[in-house]
Every structure is written in C-alpha cells, then in structure tokens.
Design an enzyme around this catalytic site. Structure first.
Site, PDB file in Angstrom:
ATOM      1  N   CYS A 157       1.129  -1.138  -0.061  1.00 59.46           N
ATOM      2  CA  CYS A 157       0.138  -0.073  -0.051  1.00 59.46           C
ATOM      3  C   CYS A 157       0.940   1.266   0.111  1.00 59.46           C
ATOM      4  O   CYS A 157       0.270   2.393  -0.256  1.00 59.46           O
ATOM      5  CB  CYS A 157      -1.072   0.149   1.183  1.00 59.46           C
TER       6      CYS A 157
HETATM    7  N1  COA Z   1     -21.536  -8.746   3.429  1.00 61.63           N
HETATM    8  C1  COA Z   1     -22.385  -8.662   4.510  1.00 61.63           C
HETATM    9  N2  COA Z   1     -21.785  -8.705   5.944  1.00 61.63           N
HETATM   10  C2  COA Z   1     -20.514  -9.041   5.943  1.00 61.63           C
HETATM   11  C3  COA Z   1     -19.606  -9.219   4.850  1.00 61.63           C
HETATM   12  C4  COA Z   1     -20.239  -9.035   3.580  1.00 61.63           C
HETATM   13  N3  COA Z   1     -19.483  -8.966   2.449  1.00 61.63           N
HETATM   14  N4  COA Z   1     -18.461  -9.140   5.386  1.00 61.63           N
HETATM   15  C5  COA Z   1     -18.477  -9.223   6.794  1.00 61.63           C
HETATM   16  N5  COA Z   1     -20.013  -9.095   6.972  1.00 61.63           N
HETATM   17  C6  COA Z   1     -20.423  -9.109   8.508  1.00 61.63           C
HETATM   18  C7  COA Z   1     -19.578 -10.013   9.285  1.00 61.63           C
HETATM   19  O1  COA Z   1     -19.930 -11.199   9.195  1.00 61.63           O
HETATM   20  C8  COA Z   1     -19.930  -9.489  10.944  1.00 61.63           C
HETATM   21  O2  COA Z   1     -21.185  -9.833  11.279  1.00 61.63           O
HETATM   22  P1  COA Z   1     -21.334 -10.069  12.656  1.00 61.63           P
HETATM   23  O3  COA Z   1     -21.009  -8.625  13.458  1.00 61.63           O
HETATM   24  O4  COA Z   1     -22.705 -10.243  12.794  1.00 61.63           O
HETATM   25  O5  COA Z   1     -20.421 -11.294  13.029  1.00 61.63           O
HETATM   26  C9  COA Z   1     -20.052  -8.033  10.255  1.00 61.63           C
HETATM   27  O6  COA Z   1     -20.247  -7.822   8.781  1.00 61.63           O
HETATM   28  C10 COA Z   1     -18.640  -7.106  10.429  1.00 61.63           C
HETATM   29  O7  COA Z   1     -17.615  -7.848  10.004  1.00 61.63           O
HETATM   30  P2  COA Z   1     -16.200  -7.453  10.047  1.00 61.63           P
HETATM   31  O8  COA Z   1     -15.332  -8.208   8.957  1.00 61.63           O
HETATM   32  O9  COA Z   1     -15.769  -7.323  11.438  1.00 61.63           O
HETATM   33  O10 COA Z   1     -16.323  -6.077   9.421  1.00 61.63           O
HETATM   34  P3  COA Z   1     -15.603  -4.743   9.696  1.00 61.63           P
HETATM   35  O11 COA Z   1     -16.667  -3.677  10.048  1.00 61.63           O
HETATM   36  O12 COA Z   1     -14.256  -4.688  10.281  1.00 61.63           O
HETATM   37  O13 COA Z   1     -15.293  -4.035   8.091  1.00 61.63           O
HETATM   38  C11 COA Z   1     -13.484  -4.060   6.732  1.00 61.63           C
HETATM   39  C12 COA Z   1     -14.646  -4.621   7.005  1.00 61.63           C
HETATM   40  C13 COA Z   1     -12.459  -4.808   5.832  1.00 61.63           C
HETATM   41  C14 COA Z   1     -14.029  -2.969   5.623  1.00 61.63           C
HETATM   42  C15 COA Z   1     -12.854  -3.323   7.698  1.00 61.63           C
HETATM   43  O14 COA Z   1     -12.192  -4.215   8.962  1.00 61.63           O
HETATM   44  C16 COA Z   1     -11.484  -2.507   7.381  1.00 61.63           C
HETATM   45  O15 COA Z   1     -11.669  -1.471   6.623  1.00 61.63           O
HETATM   46  N6  COA Z   1     -10.253  -3.002   7.561  1.00 61.63           N
HETATM   47  C17 COA Z   1      -9.072  -2.473   7.256  1.00 61.63           C
HETATM   48  C18 COA Z   1      -9.014  -1.754   5.843  1.00 61.63           C
HETATM   49  C19 COA Z   1      -8.390  -2.289   4.636  1.00 61.63           C
HETATM   50  O16 COA Z   1      -9.575  -2.775   4.010  1.00 61.63           O
HETATM   51  N7  COA Z   1      -7.328  -2.597   4.409  1.00 61.63           N
HETATM   52  C20 COA Z   1      -7.017  -3.202   3.277  1.00 61.63           C
HETATM   53  C21 COA Z   1      -5.661  -3.177   2.976  1.00 61.63           C
HETATM   54  S1  COA Z   1      -4.900  -1.607   3.248  1.00 61.63           S
END
Ligand code: COA
Length: 377
Positions: A157
């Site tokens: 990144c």
């Molecule tokens: N569609 C619907 N629901 C989904 C999903 C999808 N595609 N993916 C995950 N979920 C659900 C999960 O099952 C979870 O449900 P629960 O609370 O009932 O267990 C909930 O959404 C939250 O999941 P989680 O993976 O913890 O999501 P999050 O809010 O952390 O968001 C990212 C996910 C990846 C967007 C976030 O963690 C993030 O931005 N991370 C770092 C940044 C990044 O993307 N970096 C990339 C490299 S630089």
C-alpha cells in the site's frame, strides 16, 4: 546551484470497465448458494461451514466503496471462474502492466509539460508486478525512448509514497534530473472474489507522477516537497503468500493464502493510530501542526479509517474538501489511492497552501510527503 525537487505532474488512468457493489454481490451470492447446495451434506454434518451471503449495503457502510474499475471484467462475475480472464501476451508484445503504466505516464508527462526525452529515471512501484524480470520499469523506459535507468519496487500500500521519496532523494542528490514514478495497480488478479470479507475491497487503476528539479520545472501547478517520512512495522495481518518459491515447496500456487487476505478488524485498530502518529511526528519535524494543512491526500482503504485518522489529528472529522475520499468510485487501489485523491483535488490550491500525501497499509508501511504549492504559472 542548489536543486530543490518539486512534484510537477500527475496522471490518472482508469480502465473502461466498472463493477458495482450490486453486480459483485449478485455474483458472490450465486457462488455461495451454489457452494452451499453442492456441499449440503457436509454442512449438515457440521464438517464445513455454510457460506453466508454478502450485501451491497454492508459493503458501502463498512468501507465507503460503491464501485471499482476492472482492467478486464470478463470472468470476475462468472460463478464458475470468479477471477478476471486476462489474455496471455507473447513476450514480444507490451505486457499488460507496462501498457497501463504507459497510459498514466503519458498523462503525467503532459500535465508536467514535459517530453519523455527529458526524463532520466523510471520507477514502477506497486503492490504486485506481473513478472520478476525484466523490470516493468525498463519495458516502460524502452517504450518511451528514455535514456537512463529504471527499476521496479514493491511496498504494497505504500509503494507509491515510498517511490516518490526515492525520486525526491535522486533529484536532491543529482543522480537524476527528472524521475517518472508510475503505479500500475493491477489488483484484480489477486482478489479472492470467493471471500465474503474481502471480495469487494480492490479496484484496478494506474497513476503516475513527475518529480524533477525546480530548475527545469515548467508546470502550471507544482509543489515544493518540504519533507518526506517513511516507517515500517512488521505485521502478518495483511498478507499475500504468492511468490516464486511455491514451485519448489510443492504448495498449491493458487491456494487462497496466495491471494490477498487480512484480519480487517486488527488492521483497522492498529493502523489508524500508527498513521495518525506518523503524520503528527512528520509535521512536528517541520514545525507544522495539522491545522496548518489545507489538504489531506490520504490512503484510500476505508472511509471510516480516514475519518478516524483525521479526527485524531484535528480533534474533529475532516471535511470532504480537506480530506477528499475517492473510495466510492475507485475502491481500494493499493498504493495509488492517495495519488488519485491528489490528482483530482489539488489544482484549486493557492501558492503557499500546504498538504500531505500519506499512505498506510500492508507491511505495515506508512509513507508521507508534505507539499507546499508553488506559484501558479
Ligand atoms: N456482506 C455482509 N456482511 C458482511 C460481509 C459482507 N460482504 N463481510 C462481513 N460481514 C459481516 C460479518 O459477518 C460481521 O457480522 P457479525 O457482526 O454478525 O459477526 C460484520 O459484517 C462485521 O464484519 P467485519 O469483518 O468485522 O467488518 P468490519 O466492520 O471490520 O469491516 C473491513 C470490514 C474490511 C471493511 C474493515 O475491517 C477494514 O476496513 N479493515 C482495514 C482496512 C482495509 O481494508 N485494508 C486493506 C488493506 S490496506
């Protein structure tokens, strides 16, 4: 005569294909339902877990992403393939990545009012290169008829900011007068479109930037580079194990660990404070405060990450004008995100206005450049 490196041109090339969240989710859900049907017995016995469905609303809320560009759309939405179908090219033809690098390079040269003959170094820096050697940068150098040298760099990144810093140092040291830095981020072949947590994250794009001596600059909009800062802290939370050694380990070269995978929550929690502290420390070294900055061209991985970082720095969320977000249209484009934001949102700045380009992500790696707008000519 002392030479000051300046950022004098920027190019943004986008592929013609767009994939919306809705299209992606239809494909993922069809795949998940097919998987669950085909594995119904094992799922009933508890041997494997049923795949949950994805949703366009979740994607937009969790990330700010609405769509992404795809170099080749064909194959990505095909339930039986779930990856782009990129036609192989013979060795005598221009490679895919060199082609998209050249598209952005032409735009950056034009923006800087420069001819390729005035460039003497090419850096291609991105999250993945399509081959080990010869360097994509040397192929680009050859296609543009540039005399000098070129090399590839991989810093995930932060590939773009780290490469701009190398260009800054080369121009400062006098080892090059004008450096073309290109970030052909062809990310779609490394996305696991069968993974609910990450199938929506990335898009393809190509950006390019010109760093040259102030002595030769003839660009309308250019920036003095007040400072550069780089930082790395090892983490396995964002990883791709793809590499040449698989041939010898007898491991599956196409296994899911060879694609992008992450512990998204941990990344979020760990990278936001690191990035905020990095920017504060960098500004402090320059006797500046966050309030002095007019524009924040931040890494574009996640909208909520950027809002949190700006809140830590300013004590309030930055406005869209202060810290532009391009995730809705472009998604996460690996190292190119902050430069897309720069490309689209810098020409309104006035002489003396300050801004920071900052990337943060896999490695972990964090890179920043503090810029000051020069007189508009
Ligand atoms: N569609 C619907 N629901 C989904 C999903 C999808 N595609 N993916 C995950 N979920 C659900 C999960 O099952 C979870 O449900 P629960 O609370 O009932 O267990 C909930 O959404 C939250 O999941 P989680 O993976 O913890 O999501 P999050 O809010 O952390 O968001 C990212 C996910 C990846 C967007 C976030 O963690 C993030 O931005 N991370 C770092 C940044 C990044 O993307 N970096 C990339 C490299 S630089």
């Amino acid at each position: 005569m002392t030479r000051k490196p300046v950022l004098s041109g920027s190019g943004l090339w986008k592929p013609q294909h767009v994939i919306t969240n809705e299209e992606l989710v239809v494909a993922y859900n069809a795949y998940a339902e097919k998987f669950n049907q085909e594995n119904s017995k094992e799922i009933e016995n508890g041997k494997i877990e049923a795949k949950a469905l994805s949703s366009a609303e979740f994607i937009e809320k969790a990330s700010g992403i609405k769509a992404r560009y795809a170099y080749i759309k064909d194959g990505i939405l095909d339930v039986d393939r779930m990856r782009p179908k990129i036609p192989p090219r013979p060795e005598h033809e221009l490679s895919h990545q060199a082609e998209i690098a050249l598209n952005a390079a032409g735009l950056a040269l034009n923006d800087a009012n420069k001819d390729a003959s005035e460039v003497d170094a090419v850096i291609v820096s991105c999250a993945y290169t399509e081959r080990s050697y010869p360097a994509i940068a040397i192929e680009v150098q050859d296609a543009l008829g540039i005399k000098g040298f070129g090399f590839d760099m991989l810093v995930a990144c932060s590939a773009a900011t780290f490469a701009l810093q190398r260009a800054y140092e080369m121009v400062s040291a006098g080892t090059a007068d004008c450096v073309l830095v290109i970030n052909p981020e062809l990310t779609s072949p490394q996305v696991n479109y069968r993974d609910r947590d990450s199938h929506f994250i990335f898009g393809d794009i190509s950006t390019a930037t010109i760093i040259e001596s102030d002595q030769t600059c003839k660009s309308e909009h250019s920036y003095e580079i007040l400072g550069t800062s780089a930082e790395t802290v090892f983490s396995n939370n964002i990883r791709s194990n793809f590499g040449y050694i698989t041939y010898a380990t007898d491991d599956d070269p196409y296994g899911t660990d060879k694609l992008f995978h992450q512990q998204g929550r941990s990344v979020f929690k760990e990278v936001c404070p690191l990035a905020a502290k990095h920017i504060t420390d960098h500004l402090e070294k320059l006797d500046l405060t966050p309030q002095d900055l007019k524009r924040w061209w931040l890494h574009q991985a996640n909208l909520n990450m950027n809002l949190l970082i700006s809140k830590r720095l300013l004590g309030r969320q930055a406005t869209a004008e202060e810290a532009p977000i391009v995730l809705d249209e472009y998604a996460n484009t690996a190292s190119a995100g902050s430069l897309i934001a720069f490309n689209l949102y810098h020409k309104d700045l006035q002489q003396g206005d300050l801004g920071v380009i900052c990337s943060f992500g896999a490695g972990y790696s964090i890179g920043s450049l503090v810029l000051k707008k020069r007189a508009i000519t």
